[in-house]
Design an enzyme around this catalytic site. Structure first.
Site, PDB file in Angstrom:
ATOM      1  N   ARG A  67      18.945  12.216 -10.787  1.00  0.00           N
ATOM      2  CA  ARG A  67      20.349  12.441 -11.151  1.00  0.00           C
ATOM      3  C   ARG A  67      20.921  11.290 -11.974  1.00  0.00           C
ATOM      4  NH1 ARG A  67      22.785  15.809  -5.976  1.00  0.00           N
ATOM      5  NH2 ARG A  67      22.184  17.797  -6.870  1.00  0.00           N
ATOM      6  N   GLY A  72      24.405  25.049  -5.709  1.00  0.00           N
ATOM      7  CA  GLY A  72      25.564  25.918  -5.464  1.00  0.00           C
ATOM      8  C   GLY A  72      26.267  26.348  -6.737  1.00  0.00           C
ATOM      9  N   GLY A  78      18.409  25.300  -5.515  1.00  0.00           N
ATOM     10  CA  GLY A  78      17.600  24.339  -4.757  1.00  0.00           C
ATOM     11  C   GLY A  78      16.121  24.631  -4.630  1.00  0.00           C
ATOM     12  N   LYS A 132      17.285  35.609   2.293  1.00  0.00           N
ATOM     13  CA  LYS A 132      18.194  36.621   2.843  1.00  0.00           C
ATOM     14  C   LYS A 132      19.048  37.329   1.801  1.00  0.00           C
ATOM     15  CE  LYS A 132      18.722  34.503   7.337  1.00  0.00           C
ATOM     16  NZ  LYS A 132      19.632  33.780   8.216  1.00  0.00           N
TER      17      LYS A 132
END
Ligand code: AMP
Length: 396
Positions: free
Chosen positions: A36, A377, A354, A197
């Site tokens: 990062r 996200g 991720g 999921k």
């Protein structure tokens, strides 16, 4: 999508506040992965070379508005300095006297890192007083943390209410590639969505079926779709309560003319462990004690053929339980095919989220993709078609 770019701003001699994402992995005060920090170098170097005073803002961890010594950004400054081959100053607060006097002492080309923005309660509440106090330290604001752009915090959007805001180089790269993949893509577009999921990706699937030409559903979430179609799933991960949701998504896809690709064969085992005995079976061959842990070779062949037809591929989530061999086989094979087509100039391929990045790295395929988003996200929310506050603040 038109947004203001730092490249077009006059920064000479000006104090430029840059929101970066230095939420880096750290152990005992030592930065263990500098990815990062490296991502922020193009913007920092560019601003320095154009004579700006570069003032860096970031959150780190979840200190919840308290000063927590273990969540100080202080250890990051020397690591960044080594990457920049320059001194990086550090101020023990992101507002107040410590920050003000450090900024006043800066010369053009200097770099200063401010302390963790989340040491202030107002950060996550987007408190105007905190945003104003940070904005007062600069003349311009550059947002370069796409991974934080889904959050309306004082340091990601609040500052933009007080001083002109621009996208930094990393942010521009993200937005340009994401626009190419989903905003204004070359068709046919194929979305590959895997992972555990359905329940965590309902918005994503609902948005995608209205935008893409083909949608491949893989991973554990495909089991819910197979169950919804009356197929046996044995002891597999399957959200039976979401069978109606899966049916609704399939109906929406049909209406929108989006072709859904589901597994046609699967790899099953009786336990979730490395090198446990496994076999490839047709959909009707899944036994009561079987767990579906990967897609089979016929499924991969069908997905690869869909990639051959596509001009754009957008990918989130693994096709199987890729952390455990041999259930990484489908993800590896399809990711490599995607990388190969991209290298041959046949495809634009964009991936993010991720686990996706580690799955593609593990496949040795990430280098071949057109673009891999560093965001988790924020990438998902963007794929869901949601407006990201940190991006909205930059729009013209
Ligand atoms: P997500 O975070 O939703 O992208 O899900 C990633 C996780 O899904 C990984 O940890 C995979 O191991 C898991 N996963 C993928 N396919 C399966 C499957 N068939 N059964 C169980 N877990 C799976």
């Amino acid at each position: 999508m038109a947004f203001r770019r730092a490249d077009d701003a006059n920064v000479k001699g000006r104090r430029v506040l840059v929101r970066v994402d230095f939420n880096v992995p750290m152990k005992d005060g030592v930065v263990t992965d500098d990815t990062r920090l490296r991502a922020a170098l193009p913007t920092i170097n560019d601003l320095r070379s154009r004579g700006a005073k570069v003032i860096l803002l970031s959150h780190f961890g979840r200190p919840k508005g308290q000063r927590v010594a273990a969540m100080s950004l202080a250890p990051v400054a020397p690591v960044l300095g080594a990457l920049l081959h320059a001194d990086v100053g550090f101020a023990a607060d992101c507002v107040g006297e410590a920050a003000k006097s450090a900024v006043e002492a800066m010369s053009t080309g200097d770099v200063l890192l401010l302390e963790n923005t989340r040491f202030h309660e107002g950060e996550q509440k987007n408190d105007p007083a905190l945003a104003r106090a940070m904005a007062d330290l600069g003349d311009l604001f550059v947002m370069d943390a796409f991974s934080s752009a889904h959050r309306a915090h004082a340091s990601t959007v609040g500052i933009a209410d007080y001083i002109p805001a621009f996208a930094g180089k990393a942010m521009q790269r993200e937005l340009d590639h994401l626009e190419k993949a989903l905003g204004n893509p070359r068709h046919p577009v194929l979305a590959v969505v895997g992972g555990a999921k359905v329940s965590s990706k309902i918005d994503l699937l609902q948005n995608l079926v209205t935008k893409v030409d083909m949608l491949c559903v893989g991973g554990g979430m495909a089991n819910t779709f197979l169950h919804a179609l009356g197929k046996p799933v044995g002891a597999s991960l399957c959200e039976k309560d979401f069978a109606d949701t899966a049916r609704a998504i399939m109906a929406a896809a049909k209406k929108a003319g989006c072709e859904i690709l589901l597994p046609v064969d699967v790899v099953v085992a009786q336990e979730f462990a490395a090198n446990t005995p496994s076999q490839t079976v047709a959909l009707d061959g899944v036994g009561k004690a079987d767990m579906i842990l990967d897609a089979g070779p016929k499924t991969v062949a069908a997905l690869n053929a869909a990639m051959d037809r596509a001009k754009t591929v957008i990918w989130n989530g693994p096709l199987g339980a890729f952390e455990i061999s041999p259930f990484d086989a489908a993800t590896n094979a399809a990711a490599r095919h995607c990388a190969q087509l991209t290298r041959a100039g046949m495809l634009v391929s964009v991936a993010g989220g991720g686990d996706t990045v580690s799955a593609l790295n593990q496949a040795g395929a990430s280098e071949g993709f057109t673009f891999i988003s560093t965001a988790g996200g924020a990438f998902l929310e963007w794929m869901e078609g949601k407006a990201l506050p940190g991006v909205e603040a930059l729009k013209i």
